[in-house]
Scaffold this motif. Structure first.
Motif, PDB file in Angstrom:
ATOM      1  N   ALA A   1      -7.501   6.562  26.624  1.00 35.88           N
ATOM      2  CA  ALA A   1      -6.461   6.578  25.599  1.00 35.88           C
ATOM      3  C   ALA A   1      -5.325   5.635  25.975  1.00 35.88           C
ATOM      4  O   ALA A   1      -4.775   4.920  25.120  1.00 35.88           O
ATOM      5  CB  ALA A   1      -5.930   8.001  25.417  1.00 35.88           C
ATOM      6  N   GLY A   2      -4.972   5.614  27.256  1.00 34.43           N
ATOM      7  CA  GLY A   2      -3.924   4.703  27.710  1.00 34.43           C
ATOM      8  C   GLY A   2      -4.315   3.253  27.565  1.00 34.43           C
ATOM      9  O   GLY A   2      -3.482   2.399  27.217  1.00 34.43           O
ATOM     10  N   LEU A   3      -5.596   2.955  27.825  1.00 38.61           N
ATOM     11  CA  LEU A   3      -6.089   1.595  27.636  1.00 38.61           C
ATOM     12  C   LEU A   3      -5.997   1.190  26.166  1.00 38.61           C
ATOM     13  O   LEU A   3      -5.551   0.081  25.835  1.00 38.61           O
ATOM     14  CB  LEU A   3      -7.537   1.501  28.127  1.00 38.61           C
ATOM     15  CG  LEU A   3      -8.271   0.184  27.865  1.00 38.61           C
ATOM     16  CD1 LEU A   3      -7.551  -0.978  28.538  1.00 38.61           C
ATOM     17  CD2 LEU A   3      -9.723   0.274  28.343  1.00 38.61           C
ATOM     18  N   THR A   4      -6.408   2.086  25.280  1.00 44.09           N
ATOM     19  CA  THR A   4      -6.319   1.810  23.837  1.00 44.09           C
ATOM     20  C   THR A   4      -4.876   1.576  23.408  1.00 44.09           C
ATOM     21  O   THR A   4      -4.579   0.647  22.637  1.00 44.09           O
ATOM     22  CB  THR A   4      -6.909   2.986  23.045  1.00 44.09           C
ATOM     23  OG1 THR A   4      -8.259   3.229  23.472  1.00 44.09           O
ATOM     24  CG2 THR A   4      -6.888   2.713  21.553  1.00 44.09           C
ATOM     25  N   TYR A   5      -3.982   2.412  23.928  1.00 42.00           N
ATOM     26  CA  TYR A   5      -2.561   2.273  23.581  1.00 42.00           C
ATOM     27  C   TYR A   5      -2.014   0.925  24.043  1.00 42.00           C
ATOM     28  O   TYR A   5      -1.305   0.231  23.297  1.00 42.00           O
ATOM     29  CB  TYR A   5      -1.781   3.416  24.236  1.00 42.00           C
ATOM     30  CG  TYR A   5      -0.295   3.385  23.961  1.00 42.00           C
ATOM     31  CD1 TYR A   5       0.231   4.062  22.866  1.00 42.00           C
ATOM     32  CD2 TYR A   5       0.584   2.702  24.792  1.00 42.00           C
ATOM     33  CE1 TYR A   5       1.582   4.050  22.600  1.00 42.00           C
ATOM     34  CE2 TYR A   5       1.944   2.678  24.537  1.00 42.00           C
ATOM     35  CZ  TYR A   5       2.441   3.357  23.443  1.00 42.00           C
ATOM     36  OH  TYR A   5       3.781   3.325  23.187  1.00 42.00           O
ATOM     37  N   ALA A   6      -2.340   0.543  25.272  1.00 42.01           N
ATOM     38  CA  ALA A   6      -1.827  -0.718  25.816  1.00 42.01           C
ATOM     39  C   ALA A   6      -2.343  -1.914  25.032  1.00 42.01           C
ATOM     40  O   ALA A   6      -1.577  -2.844  24.709  1.00 42.01           O
ATOM     41  CB  ALA A   6      -2.217  -0.839  27.286  1.00 42.01           C
ATOM     42  N   ILE A   7      -3.633  -1.906  24.707  1.00 41.74           N
ATOM     43  CA  ILE A   7      -4.207  -3.018  23.947  1.00 41.74           C
ATOM     44  C   ILE A   7      -3.579  -3.101  22.558  1.00 41.74           C
ATOM     45  O   ILE A   7      -3.232  -4.191  22.073  1.00 41.74           O
ATOM     46  CB  ILE A   7      -5.738  -2.863  23.851  1.00 41.74           C
ATOM     47  CG1 ILE A   7      -6.367  -3.042  25.234  1.00 41.74           C
ATOM     48  CG2 ILE A   7      -6.318  -3.869  22.863  1.00 41.74           C
ATOM     49  CD1 ILE A   7      -7.858  -2.788  25.266  1.00 41.74           C
ATOM     50  N   ALA A   8      -3.405  -1.943  21.914  1.00 44.18           N
ATOM     51  CA  ALA A   8      -2.785  -1.929  20.585  1.00 44.18           C
ATOM     52  C   ALA A   8      -1.355  -2.457  20.649  1.00 44.18           C
ATOM     53  O   ALA A   8      -0.918  -3.219  19.767  1.00 44.18           O
ATOM     54  CB  ALA A   8      -2.800  -0.510  20.018  1.00 44.18           C
ATOM     55  N   HIS A   9      -0.636  -2.073  21.687  1.00 42.26           N
ATOM     56  CA  HIS A   9       0.742  -2.550  21.841  1.00 42.26           C
ATOM     57  C   HIS A   9       0.785  -4.062  22.040  1.00 42.26           C
ATOM     58  O   HIS A   9       1.626  -4.759  21.455  1.00 42.26           O
ATOM     59  CB  HIS A   9       1.402  -1.830  23.023  1.00 42.26           C
ATOM     60  CG  HIS A   9       2.765  -2.332  23.346  1.00 42.26           C
ATOM     61  ND1 HIS A   9       3.097  -2.857  24.582  1.00 42.26           N
ATOM     62  CD2 HIS A   9       3.897  -2.420  22.594  1.00 42.26           C
ATOM     63  CE1 HIS A   9       4.364  -3.215  24.580  1.00 42.26           C
ATOM     64  NE2 HIS A   9       4.874  -2.959  23.394  1.00 42.26           N
ATOM     65  N   LEU A  10      -0.131  -4.582  22.855  1.00 44.26           N
ATOM     66  CA  LEU A  10      -0.148  -6.021  23.119  1.00 44.26           C
ATOM     67  C   LEU A  10      -0.575  -6.824  21.889  1.00 44.26           C
ATOM     68  O   LEU A  10      -0.085  -7.934  21.661  1.00 44.26           O
ATOM     69  CB  LEU A  10      -1.078  -6.318  24.291  1.00 44.26           C
ATOM     70  CG  LEU A  10      -0.602  -5.815  25.670  1.00 44.26           C
ATOM     71  CD1 LEU A  10      -1.712  -5.954  26.696  1.00 44.26           C
ATOM     72  CD2 LEU A  10       0.649  -6.573  26.112  1.00 44.26           C
TER      73      LEU A  10
END
Length: 428
Positions: free
Chosen positions: A149-158
């Motif tokens: 979930a954290g990986l998904t969040y970071a990619i979406a933010h970037l």
């Protein structure tokens, strides 16, 4: 939204609810509390997509979406799902929150203290109780889920982040605040560093993407809290490992990987040192290691001024404080940006003592049974002390309740074998 779209949306939600009920009640599917934890910690992303589809307050989604598995956990052959009503730590937090509510009786009439507590309850306390209940019912919590979930969040933010005029040079999700994005991404990095049972490729990629996401926000307070919390626990971990003769042999395994990492870091710095220096020198992070720039930073000066004014309120009413909302907007220009100073001024020594007892009890539980939660809790307290406020700094409450969820059965039953794989017990 057109009437036809609304009908389709209702049908879709109804189908999803029916399917989930079948899985939980008929197929007896066990829910991993890690999903609820990730939903709460990374809610900014879910709220962003919610606002793209539906009008209204996105916090309703945070409260309503997990209700189905929580209700099933409470009502369908409940085990210890109601354990939070008997939990000592829960009552410590409850007493503090009730006292904060009672302080509105002596707060100024124009105070918005009630709204602050509602935000804390909606963002932190209620979702934390949800996680507690689901964990107690099904006994599952996977840090692997949190890492994904954290990986998904970071990619979406970037990918989806923008540079707003309000926050120049700082990447943020549209309609959000870069400091919230930084806090969430740095929690991902900590999970990837300390939690077990996360595959190495996921661990490395998620930590890298989350760190890039956090640095893109140029948020200094969350980064400082992350570095302090992780450095502190790493030192304690290394000292204990060194003192343990059996473990000292295992430390030699890290020598070659550590040497390789140092060599790679040195090579990268030699190649891109100039560019890195230029980037750091032109970023907001310079104040972290340049005292002169820190003392001349308008943001820092403004916060010190607000904190001094809050301290004056504490001096005027040290025991009970000015009441919830007494030193924050609309009575003041801004928050003091330090939750300790804010609570001391508004709730007095009494309220601050209640909060401290609740935090220390939760920290004790985390240190005893899940060190990764202890690090996250300390990191989140650091967030709140460096750039936080009473309402929107809710992550530490979530960490505290998850730590409390581990405590009662462990005390009552000793080392419960049925819970050995729930949380990665990475002891310091």
């Amino acid at each position: 939204m057109s009437g036809l779209s609304l009908v389709w949306l209702v049908l879709l939600v109804g189908t999803a609810v029916f399917f989930i009920l079948q899985c939980l009640v008929v197929l007896k599917m066990k829910v991993d509390a890690g999903y609820l934890f990730a939903f709460c910690i990374y809610f900014d992303l879910f709220g962003y997509f919610y606002k793209m589809v539906l009008p209204g307050q996105a916090l309703l989604l945070l409260i309503a979406a997990p209700l189905l598995p929580v209700a099933v956990a409470l009502l369908h052959k409940p085990t210890s799902s109601w354990g939070f009503l008997r939990d000592q730590g829960f009552w410590l937090w409850g007493i503090f929150l009730v006292y904060a509510l009672l302080s509105l009786a002596w707060a100024p009439s124009e105070s918005e203290g009630l709204m602050k507590e509602i935000v804390l309850l909606a963002h932190g306390v209620v979702p934390a109780i949800y996680i507690y209940i689901v964990y107690k019912k099904y006994g599952r919590f996977s840090w692997n889920v949190v890492a994904w979930a954290g990986l998904t969040y970071a990619i979406a933010h970037l990918l989806l982040g923008v540079y707003l005029e309000e926050y120049p040079g700082r990447l943020t999700l549209p309609g959000g605040n870069p400091i919230f994005n930084a806090r969430a991404s740095l929690l991902t990095v900590t999970v990837c560093l300390w939690a077990r049972s996360i595959p190495l490729p996921v661990r490395v990629i998620a930590a890298g993407a989350a760190m890039a996401s956090a640095l893109a926000t140029q948020s200094r307070g969350p980064l400082a809290a992350f570095l302090i919390a992780n450095a502190l626990f790493f030192i304690v971990w290394a000292v204990r490992k060194y003192r343990d003769k059996k473990q000292s042999i295992k430390l030699s395994r890290f020598a070659i990987p550590a040497l390789l990492l140092l060599l790679m870091a040195g090579a990268g710095f030699s190649m891109y040192g100039q560019q890195l220096g230029d980037w750091v020198g032109g970023s907001r992070f310079t104040v972290l290691f340049d005292r002169a720039r820190l003392q001349g930073d308008d943001n820092f000066i403004g916060r010190v001024e607000l904190q001094l004014k809050a301290a004056e309120k504490l001096d005027a009413s040290p025991f009970f404080g000015a009441g919830l909302g007494g030193v924050t907007p609309p009575l003041a220009r801004d928050f003091p940006h330090n939750i300790i100073v804010e609570m001391a001024a508004e709730l007095g020594v009494v309220g601050l003592a209640m909060w401290t007892f609740a935090v220390l009890f939760s920290l004790w539980a985390a240190l005893r049974y899940a060190t990764v939660l202890a690090i996250l809790l300390v990191q989140c307290i650091g967030y709140a002390m460096l750039s936080g406020d009473f309402g929107f700094n809710y992550e530490y409450v979530v960490m505290a309740f998850v730590a409390l969820a581990l405590l009662p059965e462990r005390i009552g039953k000793g080392v419960a074998t049925s819970h050995e794989n729930i949380v990665s017990y990475h002891r310091v």
